[in-house]
Design a protein around this motif. Sequence first.
Motif, PDB file in Angstrom:
ATOM      1  N   SER A   1       8.282   3.728  -0.536  1.00 46.08           N
ATOM      2  CA  SER A   1       9.361   4.782  -0.308  1.00 46.08           C
ATOM      3  C   SER A   1      10.444   4.815  -1.308  1.00 46.08           C
ATOM      4  O   SER A   1      10.946   3.897  -1.885  1.00 46.08           O
ATOM      5  N   ASP A  22       0.794  -1.160  -0.129  1.00 43.76           N
ATOM      6  CA  ASP A  22      -0.101   0.140   0.188  1.00 43.76           C
ATOM      7  C   ASP A  22       0.966   1.001  -0.027  1.00 43.76           C
ATOM      8  O   ASP A  22       0.342   2.265  -0.213  1.00 43.76           O
ATOM      9  N   ALA A  23       2.095   1.161   0.242  1.00 41.15           N
ATOM     10  CA  ALA A  23       3.015   2.485   0.279  1.00 41.15           C
ATOM     11  C   ALA A  23       4.427   2.038  -0.393  1.00 41.15           C
ATOM     12  O   ALA A  23       4.722   0.842  -0.387  1.00 41.15           O
TER      13      ALA A  23
END
Length: 93
Positions: free
Chosen positions: A16, A13-14
């Motif tokens: 970086s 979901d994320a």
Amino acid sequence: KSDSDTYSCDIGDAQSRAKLTVQETPVLFKQELQNEEAKEGKQVRLTCELSKPGTPVKWMKGDTVLCASEKYELKQHGTVAELIIRDVKSVDA
């Protein structure tokens, strides 16, 4: 330098991201060319050592770029570059 790029870590979901920039270390002479004297007809070997292996080297006599031939042999092993001049004449000085 070839490792420079954008890297990411993805957890579904994320995500970086980070950009990595690798700065190349400048190539330096660890051992510079030394003056040589030779008798006509002999062979001379000019050697220098660089701080980084595989660095492209261009050999020159004055403003003339030297190429491999019967007269000139160009070698490079790791950080060591060599120019061998065969059958030296006074014009080779």
